[in-house]
Design an enzyme around this catalytic site. Structure first.
Site, PDB file in Angstrom:
ATOM      1  N   LYS A   1       2.089   1.960  -5.199  1.00  0.00           N
ATOM      2  CA  LYS A   1       2.261   1.750  -5.907  1.00  0.00           C
ATOM      3  C   LYS A   1       1.894   2.338  -7.350  1.00  0.00           C
ATOM      4  O   LYS A   1       2.827   2.695  -8.523  1.00  0.00           O
ATOM      5  CB  LYS A   1       3.086  -0.250  -6.254  1.00  0.00           C
ATOM      6  CG  LYS A   1       4.254  -0.080  -5.404  1.00  0.00           C
ATOM      7  CD  LYS A   1       3.968  -1.619  -5.334  1.00  0.00           C
ATOM      8  CE  LYS A   1       3.011  -2.449  -4.579  1.00  0.00           C
ATOM      9  NZ  LYS A   1       3.233  -1.987  -2.656  1.00  0.00           N
TER      10      LYS A   1
ATOM     11  N   ASP B   1       0.687  -1.530  -0.193  1.00  0.00           N
ATOM     12  CA  ASP B   1      -0.070  -0.094  -0.805  1.00  0.00           C
ATOM     13  C   ASP B   1       1.034   1.049   0.069  1.00  0.00           C
ATOM     14  O   ASP B   1       0.610   1.888   0.073  1.00  0.00           O
ATOM     15  CB  ASP B   1      -0.680   0.009   0.672  1.00  0.00           C
ATOM     16  CG  ASP B   1      -1.725  -1.525   1.281  1.00  0.00           C
ATOM     17  OD1 ASP B   1      -2.185  -1.679   0.045  1.00  0.00           O
ATOM     18  OD2 ASP B   1      -1.672  -2.178   2.488  1.00  0.00           O
TER      19      ASP B   1
ATOM     20  N   GLY C   1      -4.055  -4.323  -4.777  1.00  0.00           N
ATOM     21  CA  GLY C   1      -5.318  -2.968  -4.803  1.00  0.00           C
ATOM     22  C   GLY C   1      -4.544  -2.229  -5.167  1.00  0.00           C
ATOM     23  O   GLY C   1      -4.040  -1.215  -3.751  1.00  0.00           O
ATOM     24  N   HIS C   2      -4.243  -1.572  -6.390  1.00  0.00           N
ATOM     25  CA  HIS C   2      -3.394  -0.104  -7.287  1.00  0.00           C
ATOM     26  C   HIS C   2      -4.496   0.590  -7.554  1.00  0.00           C
ATOM     27  O   HIS C   2      -4.930   0.378  -8.131  1.00  0.00           O
ATOM     28  CB  HIS C   2      -2.811  -0.626  -7.704  1.00  0.00           C
ATOM     29  CG  HIS C   2      -2.454  -1.891  -7.569  1.00  0.00           C
ATOM     30  ND1 HIS C   2      -0.374  -2.558  -8.888  1.00  0.00           N
ATOM     31  CD2 HIS C   2      -0.841  -2.289  -6.779  1.00  0.00           C
ATOM     32  CE1 HIS C   2      -0.031  -2.973  -7.719  1.00  0.00           C
ATOM     33  NE2 HIS C   2      -0.395  -2.975  -6.854  1.00  0.00           N
TER      34      HIS C   2
ATOM     35  N   GLN D   1       2.059  -6.085  -3.505  1.00  0.00           N
ATOM     36  CA  GLN D   1       2.236  -6.117  -1.655  1.00  0.00           C
ATOM     37  C   GLN D   1       3.827  -5.486  -1.412  1.00  0.00           C
ATOM     38  O   GLN D   1       4.062  -4.200  -2.574  1.00  0.00           O
ATOM     39  CB  GLN D   1       2.804  -7.379  -1.611  1.00  0.00           C
ATOM     40  CG  GLN D   1       0.932  -7.934  -1.432  1.00  0.00           C
ATOM     41  CD  GLN D   1       1.019  -8.337  -2.717  1.00  0.00           C
ATOM     42  OE1 GLN D   1       1.597  -8.883  -3.796  1.00  0.00           O
ATOM     43  NE2 GLN D   1      -0.918  -8.436  -3.269  1.00  0.00           N
TER      44      GLN D   1
HETATM   45  P1  IMP Z   1      -2.892 -12.842   1.667  1.00  0.00           P
HETATM   46  O1  IMP Z   1      -1.741 -12.394   0.268  1.00  0.00           O
HETATM   47  O2  IMP Z   1      -4.144 -12.152   0.207  1.00  0.00           O
HETATM   48  O3  IMP Z   1      -2.631 -14.765   1.703  1.00  0.00           O
HETATM   49  O4  IMP Z   1      -2.434 -12.175   2.332  1.00  0.00           O
HETATM   50  C1  IMP Z   1      -1.239 -12.261   3.495  1.00  0.00           C
HETATM   51  C2  IMP Z   1      -0.521 -10.538   3.979  1.00  0.00           C
HETATM   52  O5  IMP Z   1      -0.459  -9.734   3.482  1.00  0.00           O
HETATM   53  C3  IMP Z   1      -1.844 -10.483   4.974  1.00  0.00           C
HETATM   54  O6  IMP Z   1      -1.258  -9.658   6.112  1.00  0.00           O
HETATM   55  C4  IMP Z   1      -2.564  -8.843   3.873  1.00  0.00           C
HETATM   56  O7  IMP Z   1      -3.314  -8.288   4.651  1.00  0.00           O
HETATM   57  C5  IMP Z   1      -1.202  -8.671   3.479  1.00  0.00           C
HETATM   58  N1  IMP Z   1      -1.062  -8.759   1.892  1.00  0.00           N
HETATM   59  C6  IMP Z   1      -1.758  -8.930   1.108  1.00  0.00           C
HETATM   60  N2  IMP Z   1      -1.678  -8.273  -0.008  1.00  0.00           N
HETATM   61  C7  IMP Z   1      -1.062  -7.057   0.474  1.00  0.00           C
HETATM   62  C8  IMP Z   1      -1.826  -5.432  -0.191  1.00  0.00           C
HETATM   63  O8  IMP Z   1      -1.172  -5.558  -1.246  1.00  0.00           O
HETATM   64  N3  IMP Z   1      -1.172  -4.672   0.322  1.00  0.00           N
HETATM   65  C9  IMP Z   1      -1.083  -4.876   1.516  1.00  0.00           C
HETATM   66  N4  IMP Z   1      -0.639  -6.115   2.197  1.00  0.00           N
HETATM   67  C10 IMP Z   1      -1.191  -6.927   1.993  1.00  0.00           C
END
Ligand code: IMP
Length: 422
Positions: A16, A13, A40-41, A224
């Site tokens: 990017k 977040d 979520g971009h 991420q």
């Molecule tokens: P997952 O990738 O959905 O399994 O989530 C694993 C961890 O990564 C969790 O703590 C999510 O909140 C975090 N996470 C996954 N995608 C994002 C992102 O795009 N932004 C921020 N945190 C993320």
């Protein structure tokens, strides 16, 4: 000709999407290399606000080709929704969007497994976005996964059924109480697979290889953040892909020696969604103010993000792992009005003071802060470095010196226009 790389240095977040959108004019191809619709971009321009999950952030530019690489996991249902939402922009997808045949597919049962696995973890849950990311990457490395190229294969149905049945048996073993209507999920899935199969499905590593030979400029877009990397992040509170620079090589088939610039994006403070360690997290009014002013709510899940001061121990670690050549600082405007700005320079741990990111980041770690005076001025209308208040400039200089890397872009708001080059 160059392959440059852009990635987040914190827990995601960082903004990017906005920067890729801003930089796209200098690139022929924008290639997403890992993650899936957990991302979520958010992009804002000309009064429009748009959130992309799977599609690269260069899609709004008239010329750039956008490529979804082999390292990405695609949920065809979310992908179709994203495409449908873009209808008003009249994008010529058949020319502008390419999908790697080697990207793995998220099936409805992957999402169910994600939910059951998180529920089974109880208090130790990761805070997954529940988009099926973990189970899909598990099937990829377990060599059971289904890839985009399989949708064109005559035994697609059989492959799908075999994997789904395996998942249903696994679900039973979780003994979970999650409720679902698989028939209805599968009906939507099947419709979305039909839509996906009409896109340009390519051997993306070959496409990128040829593009490099033709002298095209390529920007690899990460999702991420580095601290969510499956190896170098705050394991096990991480995502399931390689979010760091090496992920661009495996997620696109680009050789390491072809990567030139590495852009590292960070926020002027720190946020995190989901569970896991966060040494500089604030539980007071300052944290609440950052969240409110910075509108810190997850673009994918809507969850409020945890907020805290900037952490130079973590940032130095990310810069080192990724070989960052230049930095971009986002959301400096959110810190306007704080009397003092705190900067975490080291951690106090049970074994002493540490200035590098330790193996075990636990709640007993105490951040050691330096403090500098804050600034009052609203930065959001500024368009030139010369307009920056001296105290904000001093913050930038402090960070640049401590991180030993130049800060080339300062963002002072969500819109494309609120981007200042230094
Ligand atoms: P997952 O990738 O959905 O399994 O989530 C694993 C961890 O990564 C969790 O703590 C999510 O909140 C975090 N996470 C996954 N995608 C994002 C992102 O795009 N932004 C921020 N945190 C993320």
């Amino acid at each position: 000709m160059a392959v440059d790389l852009l990635l987040g240095l914190q827990w995601g977040d960082e903004g990017k999407g906005k920067i890729v959108d801003v930089l796209t004019t200098s690139y022929d191809i924008i290639a997403r290399f890992q993650g899936g619709p957990n991302a979520g971009h958010t992009l804002e321009f000309e009064g429009n606000k748009h959130v992309l999950h799977t599609i690269p952030s260069g899609i709004f530019h008239p010329k750039a080709i956008n490529l979804i690489g082999n390292g990405v996991v695609i949920d065809p249902v979310i992908f179709k929704k994203e495409i449908d939402n873009l209808a008003p922009y009249k994008i010529n997808f058949s020319e502008k969007l390419l999908i790697s045949k080697k990207a793995h597919l998220i099936l409805p049962t992957h999402r169910l497994l994600d939910a059951a696995s998180e529920a089974a973890k109880g208090k130790a849950k990761i805070g997954s976005t529940l988009k099926g990311i973990g189970p899909t990457y598990m099937d990829k490395t377990g060599r059971n996964g289904i890839r985009v190229g399989d949708v064109l294969s005559p035994d697609w149905e059989e492959k799908y059924k075999r994997l789904t049945q395996k998942h249903l048996r696994m679900l039973e073993s979780y003994n979970s109480s999650i409720e679902y209507d698989l028939d209805s999920m599968e009906a939507t899935f099947s419709e979305s697979i039909k839509a996906l199969s009409k896109f340009k499905l390519v051997d993306s590593e070959q496409y990128l290889f040829e593009a490099q030979k033709k002298g095209k400029n390529i920007l690899a877009e990460g999702a991420q953040g580095s601290l969510l990397d499956v190896d170098f992040g705050t394991y096990p509170f991480v995502t399931s892909s390689t979010t760091t620079a090496a992920g661009a090589c495996t997620g696109l088939g680009v050789a390491p020696n072809k990567i030139k610039k590495v852009f590292g994006i960070f926020k002027a403070y720190t946020t995190r969604v989901g569970s896991g360690p966060f040494p500089t997290e604030l539980f007071d009014k300052d944290g609440e103010t950052m969240g409110r002013v910075g509108n810190e709510f997850g673009a994918t899940t809507g969850r409020s993000r945890r907020c805290g001061w900037i952490d130079l121990v973590a940032l130095k670690y990310s810069i080192q792992i990724n070989g960052v050549t230049q930095l971009m600082m986002m959301k400096g405007d959110v810190l306007s009005g704080f009397e003092r700005i705190k900067i975490c320079t080291a951690y106090k741990t049970e074994t002493g003071i540490m200035d590098y990111f330790p193996y075990d980041i636990n709640s007993r770690i105490e951040p050691i802060y330096d403090e500098i005076p804050g600034w009052e001025e609203d930065l959001t209308k500024m368009s030139k470095v010369s307009q920056f208040p001296a105290k904000f400039q001093a913050y930038i200089n402090y960070l640049e010196e401590a991180l030993e890397t130049p800060i080339k872009i300062v963002s002072v708001g969500p819109d494309r226009k609120q981007t200042i080059f230094r």
